[in-house]
Design a protein around this motif. Structure first.
Motif, short mmCIF file in Angstrom:
data_model
loop_
_atom_site.label_atom_id
_atom_site.label_comp_id
_atom_site.label_asym_id
_atom_site.label_seq_id
_atom_site.Cartn_x
_atom_site.Cartn_y
_atom_site.Cartn_z
N SER A 63 0.82 -1.22 0.00
CA SER A 63 0.00 0.00 0.00
C SER A 63 0.85 1.26 0.00
O SER A 63 0.33 2.36 0.19
N GLY A 64 2.14 1.10 -0.21
CA GLY A 64 3.05 2.25 -0.19
C GLY A 64 4.01 2.20 -1.35
O GLY A 64 3.68 1.75 -2.45
N PHE A 65 5.23 2.66 -1.10
CA PHE A 65 6.30 2.63 -2.10
C PHE A 65 7.37 1.64 -1.62
O PHE A 65 7.99 1.85 -0.58
N LEU A 66 7.56 0.58 -2.37
CA LEU A 66 8.52 -0.46 -2.02
C LEU A 66 9.80 -0.25 -2.83
O LEU A 66 9.78 -0.28 -4.06
N PHE A 67 10.91 -0.07 -2.13
CA PHE A 67 12.21 0.11 -2.77
C PHE A 67 12.92 -1.23 -2.82
O PHE A 67 13.28 -1.79 -1.79
N LEU A 330 -5.54 8.17 12.50
CA LEU A 330 -4.31 8.92 12.18
C LEU A 330 -3.66 8.50 10.87
O LEU A 330 -2.77 9.19 10.37
N ALA A 331 -4.08 7.36 10.33
CA ALA A 331 -3.36 6.78 9.19
C ALA A 331 -3.39 7.68 7.96
O ALA A 331 -2.41 7.75 7.20
N GLU A 332 -4.50 8.40 7.75
CA GLU A 332 -4.65 9.18 6.53
C GLU A 332 -3.70 10.38 6.48
O GLU A 332 -3.48 10.94 5.40
N ASN A 333 -3.17 10.79 7.62
CA ASN A 333 -2.24 11.93 7.62
C ASN A 333 -0.91 11.56 8.26
O ASN A 333 -0.25 12.41 8.85
N THR A 334 -0.50 10.30 8.15
CA THR A 334 0.76 9.86 8.74
C THR A 334 1.63 9.15 7.71
O THR A 334 1.21 8.15 7.12
N ILE A 335 2.82 9.68 7.50
CA ILE A 335 3.83 8.97 6.70
C ILE A 335 4.33 7.80 7.53
O ILE A 335 4.72 7.97 8.69
N VAL A 336 4.33 6.61 6.98
CA VAL A 336 4.83 5.43 7.68
C VAL A 336 6.06 4.92 6.93
O VAL A 336 6.00 4.66 5.72
N GLY A 372 -1.57 11.33 0.47
CA GLY A 372 -1.72 12.32 -0.59
C GLY A 372 -0.97 12.01 -1.86
O GLY A 372 -0.99 12.82 -2.80
N MET A 373 -0.31 10.86 -1.92
CA MET A 373 0.42 10.48 -3.14
C MET A 373 -0.13 9.16 -3.66
O MET A 373 -0.82 8.42 -2.95
N LYS A 410 11.13 11.97 -3.63
CA LYS A 410 9.79 12.38 -4.10
C LYS A 410 9.63 12.27 -5.61
O LYS A 410 8.57 11.84 -6.09
N PRO A 411 10.65 12.63 -6.42
CA PRO A 411 10.49 12.45 -7.87
C PRO A 411 10.22 11.00 -8.26
O PRO A 411 9.50 10.75 -9.24
N LEU A 412 10.77 10.05 -7.50
CA LEU A 412 10.53 8.63 -7.80
C LEU A 412 9.13 8.20 -7.39
O LEU A 412 8.57 7.27 -7.98
N PHE A 413 8.56 8.84 -6.37
CA PHE A 413 7.17 8.56 -6.04
C PHE A 413 6.26 8.95 -7.21
O PHE A 413 5.29 8.26 -7.52
#
Length: 494
Positions: A63-67, A330-336, A372-373, A410-413
């Motif tokens: 559900s996020g960005f996996l590197f 809190l999840a909707e406004n928290t970077i994890v 937001g991304m 951020k550019p890679l997101f």
């Protein structure tokens, strides 16, 4: 007409009209939940490992960005975390040691340049809480393994609160090396096993207590009228491999895979590896690791079983914390963020431990979910731990004025295939350093033993079994200038 009534009518009309105009609200700063996991290599389902049980981390990564190609700058706990926290590459051999943060940050007055990105966020309105191991010391305070806890914070200007539930063991260092009965490696003079399977609840070991602290703290943080940074540092799967029995029971030991390559790479040297000293100091271990040959398959599976159990144990603790983040809204406004401070050789190259500049020690787990991304992306570009600092301050809209060695991700997101991304990561250890590119890892050592250079083609040799530096002069000619751009350690080559 009464002039007062006339003016009142005009004012009322103004209020009605202006209330209909939508107001441009300033977006609130995101919270940050930063989860550090000690010694977590990419041994997770989200990285394609079908044998491991890591459902909570896999769900977060999906559900996020996996590197897929994240590499640490130094393959040891304290120095790797120092690079993370400061956004800097090492500048001398002192910066390759576990004690570097306590040496250059602890006890220092507050300066214009923030001591860490956490300090910077705190200056910009964030309430900062650390639980567990974020910098090198397990509870955030500077003192020796056998000493009582001091009151000197390792990061004196970064934290509003620094917490650890270590009462069962008596200190953070004892808890870090603790067993379920309250004993520890330190006071038992290392007369201990490198693993333990105890039939206890999650709270029978420190990381279960850390998860509980985080859950309670999230409830408090929700009520604060300010953004928060919550750093959560889990001890496992660092040695000793201790976890509740139910996590060991998730695995059939006979089915646990062995290291795909347990040997010294062709055209390489023992000098590029090490004798697994950290692992071997657990005196009750049934076998000792050696570069002269592998441990038995049975013992290798037993130890790997312990590592896998610890990963599943930590996965469960992280799952509890993420569930609470959702419950509190809190999840909707928290970077994890989930970050492994380095990898670990599980018998790979005959090594049980970190402390090499091979991929097994440098390649670690890293993924993040960003509100937001457009999340849910896999990013295959090469990135470095040094990139995390600039990324967080970018996402939190808190720019800094001083130099950072990394770049914002951020550019890679926005575009995982961004062709402008540098696609390199530098790492340092063992009188040498290396650069990772999408296709190759190139190493250079400053030592008496040959070889000076090692080159591995990851398109054809992902387990780094054959050094091809002598066979590929054209590749070396291309990569050497790239490698030398990362020679930041003053003593190297002098």
């Amino acid at each position: 007409m009464n002039p007062i009534n006339h003016l009142s009518g005009i004012f009322l009309l103004f209020v009605l009209l202006t209330s209909c105009v939508p107001k441009e609200e300033k977006p609130s700063q995101p919270n940050v939940l930063f989860i550090c996991v000690d010694d977590l290599r990419t041994e997770l389902g989200c990285y394609g490992n079908k044998h491991i049980k890591s459902p909570n981390l896999d769900k977060l990564a999906g559900s996020g960005f996996l590197f897929t190609r994240h590499y640490v700058t130094v393959p040891t706990c304290g120095a790797s975390r120092h690079s993370l926290l400061t956004g800097q590459l090492p500048v001398s051999k002192a910066y390759l040691k576990n004690g570097i943060t306590s040496q250059v940050i602890a006890g220092q007055p507050e300066k214009e340049v923030p001591e860490t990105f956490i300090h910077h966020l705190k200056r910009n309105g964030y309430y900062t809480v650390g639980i567990g191991k974020i910098s090198h010391h397990p509870d955030g305070y500077v003192y020796g393994y056998m000493e009582p806890r001091s009151e000197q914070l390792e990061l004196p200007h970064s934290w509003d609160e620094m917490l650890l539930d270590d009462k069962k063991w008596g200190s953070g260092h004892n808890a870090f090396f603790g067993y379920a009965d309250g004993s520890n490696r330190n006071t038992l003079n290392k007369e201990v096993y490198p693993y333990e399977m105890a039939d206890v609840p999650d709270e029978g070991y420190p990381d279960g207590l850390t998860a509980n602290l985080a859950i309670e703290k999230l409830k408090e943080l929700k009520g604060k009228n300010q953004p928060f940074f919550l750093g959560l540092g889990f001890f496992k799967p660092h040695l000793p491999f201790t976890a509740p029995k139910k996590y060991w029971d998730l695995y059939n030991r006979d089915e646990i895979p062995l290291a795909p390559f347990a040997g010294i790479p062709e055209n390489s040297s023992k000098a590029s590896l090490h004798g697994s000293g950290e692992f071997n100091q657990y005196k009750l271990g049934e076998e000792k690791a050696s570069l002269d040959g592998p441990v038995s398959d049975a013992y290798a599976r037993k130890v790997r079983h312990g590592y896998f159990a610890c990963v599943s144990y930590i996965d469960a603790q992280i799952g509890k914390v993420l569930d609470e983040l959702e419950r509190q809204g809190l999840a909707e406004n928290t970077i994890v963020v989930v970050w492994g401070d380095h990898g670990w050789h599980l018998g790979d190259h005959l090594v049980w431990g970190k402390h090499t500049v091979f991929d097994r020690a440098l390649h670690s787990a890293f993924f993040m979910r960003v509100p937001g991304m457009e999340n849910g992306k896999q990013i295959n570009k090469v990135v470095s731990t040094a990139d995390i600092y600039p990324t967080l301050i970018d996402l939190c809209n808190t720019p800094v004025q001083h130099h950072l060695d990394g770049e914002s991700l951020k550019p890679l997101f926005q575009n995982p295939e961004d062709n402008n991304w540098r696609n390199t990561a530098y790492s340092y250890w063992n009188n040498g350093f290396s650069v990772r590119t999408p296709e190759y890892r190139l190493m250079r050592y400053y030592r008496k033993e040959a070889p000076e250079f090692e080159l591995y083609n990851h398109n054809t040799d992902g387990n780094e079994t054959v050094n091809i530096a002598a066979e590929q002069p054209e590749v070396m000619k291309t990569l050497l200038p790239v490698l030398e751009m990362g020679n930041t350690v003053a003593e190297y080559g002098k």
